[in-house]
Design a protein around this motif. Structure first.
Motif, short mmCIF file in Angstrom:
data_model
loop_
_atom_site.label_atom_id
_atom_site.label_comp_id
_atom_site.label_asym_id
_atom_site.label_seq_id
_atom_site.Cartn_x
_atom_site.Cartn_y
_atom_site.Cartn_z
N ARG A 23 -5.32 9.52 -0.46
CA ARG A 23 -5.63 8.26 -1.10
C ARG A 23 -4.75 7.15 -0.53
NH1 ARG A 23 -8.59 11.66 -3.47
NH2 ARG A 23 -9.25 11.50 -5.65
N ILE A 24 -5.26 5.94 -0.59
CA ILE A 24 -4.44 4.75 -0.39
C ILE A 24 -4.48 3.98 -1.69
CG2 ILE A 24 -4.14 2.57 0.85
CD1 ILE A 24 -5.45 3.82 3.26
N CYS A 25 -3.31 3.70 -2.25
CA CYS A 25 -3.21 2.97 -3.50
C CYS A 25 -2.69 1.56 -3.22
CB CYS A 25 -2.27 3.68 -4.48
SG CYS A 25 -1.96 2.76 -6.01
N LEU A 26 -3.43 0.56 -3.67
CA LEU A 26 -3.00 -0.84 -3.57
C LEU A 26 -2.61 -1.30 -4.97
CD1 LEU A 26 -5.92 -2.26 -1.36
CD2 LEU A 26 -3.80 -1.15 -0.61
N ASP A 39 -8.42 7.86 1.99
CA ASP A 39 -7.74 7.63 3.26
C ASP A 39 -8.39 8.47 4.35
OD1 ASP A 39 -5.99 6.79 5.15
OD2 ASP A 39 -4.23 7.81 4.34
N TRP A 69 -7.92 1.85 -5.58
CA TRP A 69 -7.85 3.12 -4.87
C TRP A 69 -8.96 3.22 -3.83
CZ3 TRP A 69 -3.88 6.40 -6.07
CH2 TRP A 69 -3.23 6.21 -7.29
N PRO A 98 0.82 -1.22 0.00
CA PRO A 98 0.00 0.00 0.00
C PRO A 98 0.85 1.27 0.00
CG PRO A 98 -0.83 -1.59 1.60
CD PRO A 98 0.50 -2.10 1.15
N VAL A 99 0.37 2.28 -0.73
CA VAL A 99 1.04 3.58 -0.80
C VAL A 99 0.05 4.65 -0.38
CG1 VAL A 99 2.18 5.28 -2.26
CG2 VAL A 99 2.55 2.83 -2.67
N ARG A 100 0.41 5.41 0.64
CA ARG A 100 -0.46 6.50 1.10
C ARG A 100 -0.06 7.80 0.40
NH1 ARG A 100 -1.52 3.45 5.98
NH2 ARG A 100 -3.73 3.81 6.57
N LEU A 144 -5.21 -3.94 5.51
CA LEU A 144 -4.55 -3.68 4.22
C LEU A 144 -3.85 -4.94 3.70
CD1 LEU A 144 -3.03 -0.13 4.91
CD2 LEU A 144 -4.93 -0.70 3.38
N GLY A 178 -8.39 5.45 9.39
CA GLY A 178 -8.22 4.64 8.20
C GLY A 178 -8.01 3.17 8.52
N GLU A 222 -3.08 -2.06 9.42
CA GLU A 222 -2.14 -2.85 8.63
C GLU A 222 -2.70 -4.23 8.31
OE1 GLU A 222 0.59 -1.71 7.29
OE2 GLU A 222 0.13 0.26 8.17
#
Length: 492
Positions: free
Chosen positions: A110-113, A129, A126, A95-97, A139, A133, A136
């Motif tokens: 946003r949180i990108c998976l 966030d 997408w 995941p990328v915040r 996610l 949120g 872990e």
């Protein structure tokens, strides 16, 4: 397991056999994370939108411009794509915040998976966030689902690749039994869809021959198959088979061509291929225009012209009956430039503006696959015409390219024409442009001078120089036809 290449595609371009699977998986992620999620391809085309019931679903702040556009138009702009990719999502394995950035239209974080399969990113999930949120553990569970999505995307892409090979075989096979066999194989793969209405789109030049760089048919409305085809001696074009509602309705094809042009330009299409010479010539003409116009303002307007004894001196060419200075009431006297003049400037500079860009051609619609090779000929000819004459593009339909329907069907001459060749030589770009605009204006001197933004006496002088260089009589219909077609053909 899946219907694959034989599956029916919906209006959004996703294979119907896969669409339900994508939706179920996105809904599963939405449930796991307690927030609505969206699934996009790696080119940011919307595939599925997950619904989730919660009190915050109707929060107006969730509808920032980027999110709204993605849902309503099923895609994001190239600028938005570059902005998000700047956070490393193409390389991420988890995941990328992404923080909120109002100036970029991103009001909510946003949180990108990333959706990957065998190490390759195939798309993104997408979600907005919130604070605090998802945790872990949530996610991590969602990332397991993205793995299943990645396998599904890879499976569909493989089916599309198979159909791609069959389409390329049809478009590149020699006439006769090799092409008949290729058409038969494509017809088998398409099943009942082979007998429906469709057309072919050509986008050229295309930046890469690598199949991995080609877009997925999933992201193009109505697309059935696509492939790269050689373009010119060193370039590539992209061919797309698009199904239609009816042979005369080309809306889906034009929409697909428009999307592909955005991707082609984002891929930095090089200024190469059949249109290079024409674009360079147009660019040179546009540059020469500025200095020539300045010269005209400085004194060319005082030059009279015309062949001795033919009545085409300072007063004008035979029959135009207008004074050299132009009509007082229309403001198109010496050095004047009206709205038509601006249009002519845009046409003259079009090659320079379009240089390094791609264009698209759309063939006439038809039913069945028997004329698929002819459709490709039409589509590629329309793309050539749009590259040569920017006012026809960026998406040109075969039925609307006028004389280029004939010119693109002719083989290039082995040698330069002895009559028109001198005019097309380097150093005479301004004269050639003047002659082309004059012929485009049906020989109307006043209209031509207005479009070029020059004094009418300057026009007469230039036209007399054209006649001297070519030996043609611009009052003769056949001479006009020869010169007009030569000038148009030179653009190709």
């Amino acid at each position: 397991m899946y219907e694959g290449a034989a599956g029916v595609r919906d209006n959004g371009g996703v294979t119907a056999a896969y669409r339900g699977d994508y939706q179920e998986l996105v809904d599963e992620i939405s449930e796991l994370l307690g927030a609505p999620a969206t699934l996009e391809s790696r080119t940011f085309e919307l595939i599925a939108f997950g619904a989730y019931d919660s009190e915050g679903d109707l929060d107006p702040s969730a509808l920032d411009p980027v999110r709204t556009r993605s849902i309503l138009t099923r895609r994001s702009t190239a600028a938005v794509r570059r902005w998000f990719e700047g956070f490393g999502i193409t390389r991420a394995t988890g995941p990328v915040r992404i923080p909120p950035t109002p100036e970029a239209g991103v009001y909510r974080g946003r949180i990108c998976l990333p959706v990957r399969h065998r190490g390759v990113v195939l798309g993104y999930v997408w979600l907005l966030d919130d604070d605090p949120g998802p945790g872990e553990r949530q996610l991590a569970a969602a990332m397991l689902v993205t793995g299943r999505i990645g396998a599904l995307l890879a499976d569909e892409a493989q089916h599309g690749a198979d159909l791609t090979r069959e389409l390329r075989a049809v478009l590149t096979a020699e006439a006769g039994w090799p092409r008949d066999m290729a058409v038969a194989e494509l017809r088998t793969a398409l099943g009942v869809r082979a007998d429906g209405p469709h057309t072919v789109v050509c986008v050229a030049p295309w930046p890469s021959a690598d199949p991995d760089d080609a877009p997925s048919v999933r992201t193009l409305p109505g697309a059935t198959a696509l492939c790269t085809v050689p373009w010119g001696t060193t370039g590539q074009s992209l061919a797309v088979l698009v199904r239609l509602r009816a042979p005369e309705t080309l809306t889906a094809a034009v929409s697909a061509a428009t999307r592909l042009l955005e991707q082609a330009e984002a891929g930095a299409v090089p200024a190469s291929g059949p249109a290079s010479a024409a674009s360079a010539s147009a660019s040179a003409s546009a540059s020469a225009s500025a200095s020539a116009s300045a010269s005209a303002s400085a004194g060319n307007g005082a030059v009279t012209s015309g062949k001795p004894g033919d009545g085409k001196g300072a007063g004008g060419r035979a029959g135009d009956g207008q004074a050299a200075g132009g009509r007082a009431e229309d403001g198109k006297g010496a050095g004047g430039r009206g709205g038509a003049g601006r249009a002519a400037g845009a046409r003259a500079a079009g090659g320079a503006v379009g240089r390094g860009r791609a264009a698209a051609g759309v063939a006439a619609g038809r039913t069945g696959l028997a004329d698929l090779a002819a459709a490709w000929t039409q589509a590629s000819a329309a793309a050539r015409a749009a590259l040569a004459e920017p006012r026809l593009g960026p998406v040109a339909e075969w039925a609307r390219i006028g004389p280029y329907r004939l010119l693109t069907s002719l083989p290039p001459p082995a040698t330069r024409d002895a009559v028109t060749g001198p005019l097309l030589a380097l150093g005479h770009e301004e004269l050639a442009r003047t002659a082309e605009v004059y012929l485009d204006c049906a020989g109307q001197a006043g209209r031509t001078a207005a479009e070029l933004g020059i004094h009418r006496q300057t026009l007469y002088y230039r036209l007399s120089r054209v006649e001297q260089l070519t030996g043609l009589d611009l009052d003769d219909g056949e001479d006009r036809l020869l010169l007009h077609m030569a000038l148009k053909a030179a653009r190709l």
